[in-house]
Design a protein around this motif. Sequence first.
Motif, short mmCIF file in Angstrom:
data_model
loop_
_atom_site.label_atom_id
_atom_site.label_comp_id
_atom_site.label_asym_id
_atom_site.label_seq_id
_atom_site.Cartn_x
_atom_site.Cartn_y
_atom_site.Cartn_z
N GLU A 29 -53.67 -7.09 21.32
CA GLU A 29 -53.63 -8.30 20.62
C GLU A 29 -54.73 -8.72 19.51
O GLU A 29 -55.17 -9.63 18.29
CB GLU A 29 -53.75 -10.08 21.10
N ARG B 113 -54.45 -9.66 15.73
CA ARG B 113 -54.29 -11.06 15.36
C ARG B 113 -55.39 -11.55 14.30
O ARG B 113 -55.54 -12.08 13.46
CB ARG B 113 -54.46 -11.41 16.51
N ALA C 249 -54.60 -11.08 10.74
CA ALA C 249 -53.47 -11.83 10.57
C ALA C 249 -53.57 -12.39 8.36
O ALA C 249 -54.33 -13.26 8.79
CB ALA C 249 -52.77 -12.47 11.49
N CYS D 10 -47.02 -12.46 4.64
CA CYS D 10 -46.29 -11.05 5.52
C CYS D 10 -46.42 -10.08 4.48
O CYS D 10 -47.09 -8.98 4.76
CB CYS D 10 -45.30 -11.47 6.47
N CYS E 135 -47.39 -6.79 14.51
CA CYS E 135 -47.13 -8.10 14.47
C CYS E 135 -45.57 -8.20 14.67
O CYS E 135 -45.36 -8.41 15.48
CB CYS E 135 -47.17 -8.79 13.37
N TRP F 90 -42.40 -12.80 12.28
CA TRP F 90 -43.03 -12.36 12.25
C TRP F 90 -43.12 -11.11 11.88
O TRP F 90 -42.23 -10.68 11.97
CB TRP F 90 -43.04 -12.36 13.98
#
Length: 99
Positions: free
Chosen positions: A15, A18, A21, A51, A60, A74
């Motif tokens: 992860e 993240r 992001a 995005c 993601c 997402w």
Amino acid sequence: MALTWIRPDSLDAAEAWRDAAACRSVDPDLFFPVGTTGRALDHIAAAKAVCTTCRVQEPCLEFALQTNQDAGVWGGRSEEERRIIRRQRTRARRAAAVV
Ligand code: SF4
């Protein structure tokens, strides 16, 4: 005694995307609109625009698909778009299993 949950190292690595992001500094409500009509459509479009600027769009989206995230935008994909991808992958896995 308080319970403490310790994240396994492998989860941290999986992860790590993240941290990069693009939505970290954006109102989360934009990514989790209520409904799929009216103003929610504006929020979905705005979230997708964020995005498109995000350099971790692929991990993601993969995370959302692997963990069955049903709500929100997402990886630049809406709830319905992710359902379509999941169905396509399921069909492809079944077809590969038959061969
Ligand atoms: S792809 Fe979109 S939802 Fe995923 S981390 Fe980037 S900005 Fe956020």
